[in-house]
Design a protein around this motif. Structure first.
Motif, mmCIF file in Angstrom:
data_model
loop_
_atom_site.group_PDB
_atom_site.id
_atom_site.type_symbol
_atom_site.label_atom_id
_atom_site.label_comp_id
_atom_site.label_asym_id
_atom_site.label_seq_id
_atom_site.Cartn_x
_atom_site.Cartn_y
_atom_site.Cartn_z
ATOM 1 N N GLY A 199 0.183 31.127 37.027
ATOM 2 C CA GLY A 199 -0.159 31.147 35.618
ATOM 3 C C GLY A 199 -0.795 32.442 35.144
ATOM 4 N N HIS A 200 -0.713 33.493 35.976
ATOM 5 C CA HIS A 200 -1.350 34.759 35.614
ATOM 6 C C HIS A 200 -0.692 35.345 34.363
ATOM 7 N N PRO A 201 -1.480 35.800 33.392
ATOM 8 C CA PRO A 201 -0.905 36.226 32.103
ATOM 9 C C PRO A 201 -0.103 37.518 32.140
ATOM 10 N N ASN B 172 12.170 26.590 44.413
ATOM 11 C CA ASN B 172 12.091 25.145 44.613
ATOM 12 C C ASN B 172 10.812 24.742 45.346
ATOM 13 N N LEU B 173 10.362 25.579 46.265
ATOM 14 C CA LEU B 173 9.108 25.290 46.957
ATOM 15 C C LEU B 173 7.928 25.367 45.998
ATOM 16 N N LEU B 174 7.969 26.319 45.086
ATOM 17 C CA LEU B 174 6.873 26.474 44.125
ATOM 18 C C LEU B 174 6.846 25.363 43.082
ATOM 19 N N THR B 175 8.017 24.876 42.694
ATOM 20 C CA THR B 175 8.087 23.859 41.639
ATOM 21 C C THR B 175 8.168 22.439 42.175
ATOM 22 N N ARG B 176 8.359 22.312 43.498
ATOM 23 C CA ARG B 176 8.542 20.994 44.120
ATOM 24 C C ARG B 176 9.754 20.275 43.523
ATOM 25 N N ARG B 177 10.790 21.039 43.220
ATOM 26 C CA ARG B 177 12.023 20.475 42.673
ATOM 27 C C ARG B 177 13.194 20.826 43.580
ATOM 28 N N LEU C 292 13.783 28.241 34.742
ATOM 29 C CA LEU C 292 13.203 27.420 33.676
ATOM 30 C C LEU C 292 12.113 26.499 34.214
ATOM 31 N N ALA C 293 12.323 25.984 35.426
ATOM 32 C CA ALA C 293 11.318 25.113 36.033
ATOM 33 C C ALA C 293 10.017 25.868 36.294
ATOM 34 N N LEU C 294 10.120 27.129 36.699
ATOM 35 C CA LEU C 294 8.924 27.944 36.937
ATOM 36 C C LEU C 294 8.204 28.263 35.627
ATOM 37 N N ILE C 295 8.959 28.516 34.579
ATOM 38 C CA ILE C 295 8.339 28.743 33.271
ATOM 39 C C ILE C 295 7.589 27.488 32.826
ATOM 40 N N GLU C 296 8.174 26.324 33.062
ATOM 41 C CA GLU C 296 7.507 25.064 32.732
ATOM 42 C C GLU C 296 6.215 24.886 33.518
ATOM 43 N N ARG C 297 6.178 25.452 34.737
ATOM 44 C CA ARG C 297 4.975 25.358 35.559
ATOM 45 C C ARG C 297 3.890 26.347 35.148
ATOM 46 N N GLY C 298 4.187 27.210 34.180
ATOM 47 C CA GLY C 298 3.159 28.116 33.674
ATOM 48 C C GLY C 298 3.402 29.587 33.922
ATOM 49 N N ALA C 299 4.520 29.936 34.586
ATOM 50 C CA ALA C 299 4.805 31.351 34.819
ATOM 51 C C ALA C 299 5.104 32.061 33.507
ATOM 52 N N LYS C 300 4.640 33.297 33.367
ATOM 53 C CA LYS C 300 4.908 34.076 32.166
ATOM 54 C C LYS C 300 6.352 34.598 32.182
ATOM 55 N N ARG C 301 6.760 35.121 33.332
ATOM 56 C CA ARG C 301 8.117 35.648 33.478
ATOM 57 C C ARG C 301 8.520 35.525 34.931
ATOM 58 N N VAL C 302 9.777 35.148 35.186
ATOM 59 C CA VAL C 302 10.273 35.023 36.557
ATOM 60 C C VAL C 302 11.685 35.593 36.642
ATOM 61 N N THR D 263 11.848 34.085 30.454
ATOM 62 C CA THR D 263 10.550 34.000 29.801
ATOM 63 C C THR D 263 10.575 32.723 28.968
ATOM 64 N N ALA D 264 9.494 32.447 28.287
ATOM 65 C CA ALA D 264 9.435 31.213 27.516
ATOM 66 C C ALA D 264 10.458 31.189 26.385
ATOM 67 N N ASP D 265 10.886 32.356 25.910
ATOM 68 C CA ASP D 265 11.791 32.378 24.756
ATOM 69 C C ASP D 265 13.231 32.765 25.082
ATOM 70 N N ARG D 266 13.519 33.175 26.327
ATOM 71 C CA ARG D 266 14.889 33.581 26.625
ATOM 72 C C ARG D 266 15.158 33.557 28.120
ATOM 73 N N VAL D 267 16.370 33.133 28.489
ATOM 74 C CA VAL D 267 16.828 33.175 29.882
ATOM 75 C C VAL D 267 18.122 33.977 29.930
ATOM 76 N N ILE D 268 18.174 34.950 30.852
ATOM 77 C CA ILE D 268 19.372 35.761 31.059
ATOM 78 C C ILE D 268 19.894 35.460 32.456
ATOM 79 N N THR D 269 21.164 35.145 32.568
ATOM 80 C CA THR D 269 21.764 34.871 33.875
ATOM 81 C C THR D 269 22.992 35.748 34.055
ATOM 82 N N LYS D 270 23.088 36.398 35.213
ATOM 83 C CA LYS D 270 24.221 37.266 35.525
ATOM 84 C C LYS D 270 24.702 37.007 36.946
ATOM 85 N N GLN D 271 25.960 37.362 37.200
ATOM 86 C CA GLN D 271 26.557 37.210 38.519
ATOM 87 C C GLN D 271 26.544 38.557 39.239
ATOM 88 N N PRO D 272 26.211 38.578 40.524
ATOM 89 C CA PRO D 272 26.226 39.842 41.273
ATOM 90 C C PRO D 272 27.650 40.239 41.648
#
Length: 297
Positions: free
Chosen positions: A186-188, A200-205, A215-225, A238-247
């Motif tokens: 939850g660090h700002p 998954n280990l951090l969110t227990r999901r 999204l699960a990490l953001i729900e747990r209080g992360a500022k950005r992941v 982040t809380a307002d946007r998710v970007i997903t790309k393929q390598p």
């Protein structure tokens, strides 16, 4: 004279001993391959990659005053890394990491970071004694922090005014140590870089995609992941946007250090002013180049 510093890399700096074989390996496999010793550790891997991208990292870590430590310091300095703030212990040996990789990926690894853990807060002394900042004027630049630090030290960092003004980028050392990052969830000002298993280990999901886990990490209080999932996808949330790309699709020849390369490339891209979309793509391309073996460590 100390060089101008672009980023602090705090955490493990050690020797990697990695055995690689082109064969598929199972428990008890005995196969031909190559064994090499290289500078490693999460903080070191990130710093080395940042240096390749033209940045000047400073290391905050513990390195023994043994032969291995002297050799490691020389290697770091030869790569342009600032070592002036390294804690050199008289009685703790230089840490090490041992891994075995086959054609089917990482088979097993053991990280011996006990000296770093025992050194504790001594490695961040320069953050508060005026050399890099103090409580009145805390360091306000980039920091790459790795999860090899103890839970107690990570908790201290999470509440310390010495880190409150920094741009803090955090990575776990391994899935086995991922839960240590709960202290910083939850660090700002923290951005977390994790893979799907660690998320998954951090969110227990039991998330099945990088986007779902982010999204699960953001729900747990992360500022950005930023969540990676091998060759499948990576997401920046982040809380307002998710970007997903393929390598890019590449032939994988090595995996140790891939996540650190991704993180370093992403940090360097954002420092150059790239957008979130472009920085994620840059980081994925850099990691793909690394695992393909096209770029030396």
């Amino acid at each position: 004279m100390i060089k101008s510093i672009d980023i602090l890399c705090i955490g493990s700096v050690l020797w990697d001993v990695v055995g690689r074989s082109p064969s598929v390996m199972r428990l008890g496999s005995d196969v031909p391959g190559r064994i090499e010793r290289l500078p490693g550790g999460v903080a070191m891997n990130i710093a080395m990659t940042l240096a390749r991208f033209g940045m000047t990292p400073a290391l905050l870590t513990a390195i023994g005053r043994d032969r291995e430590g002297d050799e490691l310091m020389i290697e770091a300095q030869n790569m342009g890394l600032v070592t002036d703030y390294v804690y050199r212990s008289e009685d703790l040996p230089t840490d090490s990491y041992m891994a075995v990789e086959g054609a089917n990926g990482l088979i097993a690894a053991i990280a011996d970071a006990h000296s770093l853990e025992q050194a504790g807060a001594k490695i961040i002394t320069a953050m508060g004694d005026g050399r890099l900042g103090d409580e009145a004027t805390p360091y306000n630049g980039l920091i790459a922090l790795d999860g090899n630090l103890t839970v107690d030290l990570l908790r201290k960092i999470s509440s310390s005014p010495l880190f409150a003004s920094a741009d803090l980028r955090v990575a776990p050392a391994s899935p086995g140590k991922a839960d240590r990052l709960l202290a910083l969830l939850g660090h700002p000002v923290a951005t977390l870089y994790v893979n799907l298993e660690e998320a998954n280990l951090l969110t227990r999901r039991d998330c099945t995609s990088s986007e779902q886990a982010a999204l699960a990490l953001i729900e747990r209080g992360a500022k950005r992941v930023l969540v990676t999932d091998g060759g499948k996808s990576a997401s920046d949330a982040t809380a307002d946007r998710v970007i997903t790309k393929q390598p890019p699709s590449v032939l994988v020849t090595r995996v140790t250090g891939a996540g650190d390369t991704f993180m370093a490339a992403h940090i360097a891209a954002e420092r150059r002013g790239e957008t979130r979309d472009d920085a994620l793509e840059t980081a994925l391309n850099a990691a793909a180049t690394y695992v393909s073996g096209e770029h030396p460590r």
